[in-house]
Design a protein around this motif. Structure first.
Motif, PDB file in Angstrom:
ATOM      1  N   UNK A   1       0.854  -1.175   0.000  1.00 53.67           N
ATOM      2  CA  UNK A   1       0.000   0.000   0.000  1.00 53.67           C
ATOM      3  C   UNK A   1       0.896   1.233   0.000  1.00 53.67           C
ATOM      4  N   UNK A   2       0.580   2.175  -0.865  1.00 49.29           N
ATOM      5  CA  UNK A   2       1.189   3.500  -0.819  1.00 49.29           C
ATOM      6  C   UNK A   2       0.039   4.466  -0.572  1.00 49.29           C
ATOM      7  N   UNK A   3       0.071   5.106   0.575  1.00 49.40           N
ATOM      8  CA  UNK A   3      -0.973   6.043   0.963  1.00 49.40           C
ATOM      9  C   UNK A   3      -0.657   7.414   0.370  1.00 49.40           C
ATOM     10  N   UNK A   4      -1.636   8.026  -0.265  1.00 50.80           N
ATOM     11  CA  UNK A   4      -1.518   9.394  -0.764  1.00 50.80           C
ATOM     12  C   UNK A   4      -2.688  10.156  -0.155  1.00 50.80           C
ATOM     13  N   UNK A   5      -2.370  11.146   0.687  1.00 53.09           N
ATOM     14  CA  UNK A   5      -3.425  11.793   1.450  1.00 53.09           C
ATOM     15  C   UNK A   5      -3.244  13.306   1.485  1.00 53.09           C
ATOM     16  N   UNK A   6      -4.375  13.999   1.553  1.00 48.32           N
ATOM     17  CA  UNK A   6      -4.382  15.457   1.594  1.00 48.32           C
ATOM     18  C   UNK A   6      -5.159  15.930   2.813  1.00 48.32           C
ATOM     19  N   UNK A   7      -4.640  16.921   3.502  1.00 48.22           N
ATOM     20  CA  UNK A   7      -5.304  17.600   4.597  1.00 48.22           C
ATOM     21  C   UNK A   7      -5.792  16.631   5.668  1.00 48.22           C
ATOM     22  N   UNK A   8      -7.093  16.631   5.960  1.00 53.34           N
ATOM     23  CA  UNK A   8      -7.641  15.773   7.006  1.00 53.34           C
ATOM     24  C   UNK A   8      -7.399  14.299   6.703  1.00 53.34           C
ATOM     25  N   UNK A   9      -7.387  13.947   5.429  1.00 50.42           N
ATOM     26  CA  UNK A   9      -7.103  12.563   5.045  1.00 50.42           C
ATOM     27  C   UNK A   9      -5.741  12.108   5.531  1.00 50.42           C
ATOM     28  N   UNK A  10      -4.766  13.015   5.536  1.00 47.51           N
ATOM     29  CA  UNK A  10      -3.437  12.688   6.053  1.00 47.51           C
ATOM     30  C   UNK A  10      -3.468  12.385   7.533  1.00 47.51           C
ATOM     31  N   UNK A  11      -4.271  13.138   8.267  1.00 47.21           N
ATOM     32  CA  UNK A  11      -4.395  12.879   9.706  1.00 47.21           C
ATOM     33  C   UNK A  11      -5.067  11.532   9.956  1.00 47.21           C
ATOM     34  N   UNK A  12      -6.021  11.183   9.113  1.00 49.56           N
ATOM     35  CA  UNK A  12      -6.699   9.889   9.251  1.00 49.56           C
ATOM     36  C   UNK A  12      -5.727   8.755   8.954  1.00 49.56           C
TER      37      UNK A  12
END
Length: 68
Positions: A1-12
């Motif tokens: 898995x490579x997680x790519x997250x922005x804003x609140x998604x990064x905190x999750x």
């Protein structure tokens, strides 16, 4: 898995990986190969503390919210 997250998604994503480290889902942690954060407020957002202060002033003044 490579997680790519922005804003609140990064905190999750951070919370999910932290929980996986604690033993809830170690398979998620073992499968994670990388994380990319875009605009994630790791140290909090300055506007959030400003809004919190405004809310505290509103509450201490005894103002009530008006329902339309």
């Amino acid at each position: 898995i490579v997680w790519i997250a922005h804003s609140l998604g990064g905190l999750i994503v951070k919370e999910v990986l932290y929980a996986a480290q604690g033993g809830l889902r170690k398979d998620i942690l073992a499968s994670t190969k990388g994380v990319v954060f875009f605009g994630t407020p790791h140290c909090g957002a300055t506007w959030a503390s400003t809004l919190r202060q405004l809310g505290n002033m509103h509450d201490s003044a005894g103002l009530k919210y008006l329902d339309p």
